[in-house]
Design an enzyme around this catalytic site. Structure first.
Site, PDB file in Angstrom:
ATOM      1  N   HIS A 141       0.836  -1.198   0.000  1.00  0.00           N
ATOM      2  CA  HIS A 141       0.000   0.000   0.000  1.00  0.00           C
ATOM      3  C   HIS A 141       0.877   1.257   0.000  1.00  0.00           C
ATOM      4  CE1 HIS A 141      -3.430   2.553   1.590  1.00  0.00           C
ATOM      5  NE2 HIS A 141      -2.386   3.247   2.029  1.00  0.00           N
ATOM      6  N   GLU A 142       1.898   1.284   0.867  1.00  0.00           N
ATOM      7  CA  GLU A 142       2.771   2.460   0.952  1.00  0.00           C
ATOM      8  C   GLU A 142       3.620   2.618  -0.307  1.00  0.00           C
ATOM      9  OE1 GLU A 142       2.328   4.650   3.154  1.00  0.00           O
ATOM     10  OE2 GLU A 142       0.903   3.398   4.276  1.00  0.00           O
ATOM     11  N   HIS A 145       1.840   4.381  -3.089  1.00  0.00           N
ATOM     12  CA  HIS A 145       1.832   5.841  -2.986  1.00  0.00           C
ATOM     13  C   HIS A 145       3.050   6.425  -3.692  1.00  0.00           C
ATOM     14  CE1 HIS A 145      -1.640   6.323  -0.501  1.00  0.00           C
ATOM     15  NE2 HIS A 145      -1.134   5.762   0.579  1.00  0.00           N
ATOM     16  N   GLU A 218      -6.089   6.940  -0.750  1.00  0.00           N
ATOM     17  CA  GLU A 218      -6.014   5.774   0.129  1.00  0.00           C
ATOM     18  C   GLU A 218      -6.764   4.587  -0.470  1.00  0.00           C
ATOM     19  OE1 GLU A 218      -4.047   5.469   2.594  1.00  0.00           O
ATOM     20  OE2 GLU A 218      -3.417   7.563   2.549  1.00  0.00           O
TER      21      GLU A 218
END
Length: 311
Positions: A141-142, A145, A218
């Site tokens: 997930h990070e 980004h 997100e």
């Protein structure tokens, strides 16, 4: 996101372009308005450009220092580096710096204004609580980004809000000490009111725009991580576990972490249920994130992977 195997998201790209375009327009008007009400143009530009450079090039260091994070080598954190290495190979993207923050707040974040100086950080709290599959999902997930470049956009957007607040105080002091020029000296209260009004409008617009972008990014990162790892249930499990444990963290620790909520995997707060603040939250509701992950699980279970970009 050239070269990355994270699922593309045209919706995120369009929103980032729109947000930055609107913020640029808002701040051009803001600067012009401050000059019109009496602030010297050179002073406004110096402050804006100075803050912009400081925030853009120093945001990663500020976040790391504020969270008590430090970069770690593969020898110091072999398991964490191994997960990052595997994910970067899967996503076909450069490996960012890896850091650990010494805090029991279970979270992770990515920072940095480009891929070359990007940092992915996990807290000691999240490392203790998650198993390998859950941790891999959160780190994916990070990394998404970073690949989507929305960390850079949020960094730039965040500094604009700081500028609005700073220039408001500066404008009031400027007026208070008689710096409004001969034509304005007879109406200092009117000038101060104009500065405060313009700044308040700009801050409110910036706040709403960046919060809306933050919530969407997100959801986009959740999608990208779920498809990359092929295990949306692991991300859902991590989200549920972290959110549940957040209520057990001391309030003082949560307050220290809250300024960085926009960059965290999940907000550092123990509040539950609906409140007016949820309308301006940095993250979508957990129920919405879990519902999206559930949909992806069903798609993958039916053998239907992502077909093209997300609209």
């Amino acid at each position: 996101m050239a070269g990355s195997k994270f699922i593309p998201d045209r919706g995120l790209t369009n929103r980032m372009v729109l947000t930055m375009g609107l913020l640029l327009l808002v701040y051009i008007i803001f600067i012009a308005a401050l000059i019109v009400v009496g602030m010297p143009w050179w002073l406004v530009l110096v402050v804006v450009l100075g803050f912009a450079a400081f925030q853009y090039f120093g945001s990663d260091k500020i976040a790391m220092y504020s969270m008590g994070a430090r970069e770690v080598t593969p020898e110091q954190a072999p398991e964490l580096h191994a997960i990052i290495d595997r994910l970067c190979a899967m996503a076909d993207m450069p490996k960012p710096k890896v850091a650990i923050a010494q805090t029991d707040v279970p979270n992770a974040f990515a920072t940095g204004h480009n891929e070359k100086n990007a940092v992915v950080c996990a807290t000691t709290g999240i490392l203790r609580r998650l198993d390998n599959a859950e941790l891999e999902a959160v780190l994916a997930h990070e990394l998404s980004h970073v690949a989507h470049r929305d960390v850079m956009v949020m960094t730039i957007a965040g500094f604009l809000g700081i500028i609005a607040g700073f220039l408001t105080q500066m404008g009031l002091r400027f007026v208070a000490f008689g710096g409004g020029g001969r034509n304005n000296q007879n109406n200092p209260a009117l000038i101060a009111l104009a500065v405060v009004l313009v700044s308040a409008i700009v801050w409110a617009l910036s706040f709403v725009l960046t919060r809306a972008l933050s919530r969407y990014r997100e959801l986009s990162a959740d999608r990208a991580a779920a498809y990359l790892t092929g295990r949306p249930s692991a991300l859902g499990s991590a989200l549920t576990k972290i959110t549940g444990d957040m209520a057990r963290i001391p309030s003082n620790d949560l307050r220290k972490a809250e300024p960085f909520n926009a960059f965290f995997f999940t907000p550092a707060t123990s509040k539950k249920g609906f409140s007016i603040s949820t309308l301006f939250a940095t993250h979508p509701p957990m129920e919405q994130r879990l519902a999206q992950l559930g949909d992806i699980s069903r798609q993958l279970g039916q053998g239907g992977g992502p077909a093209g970009a997300v609209e």
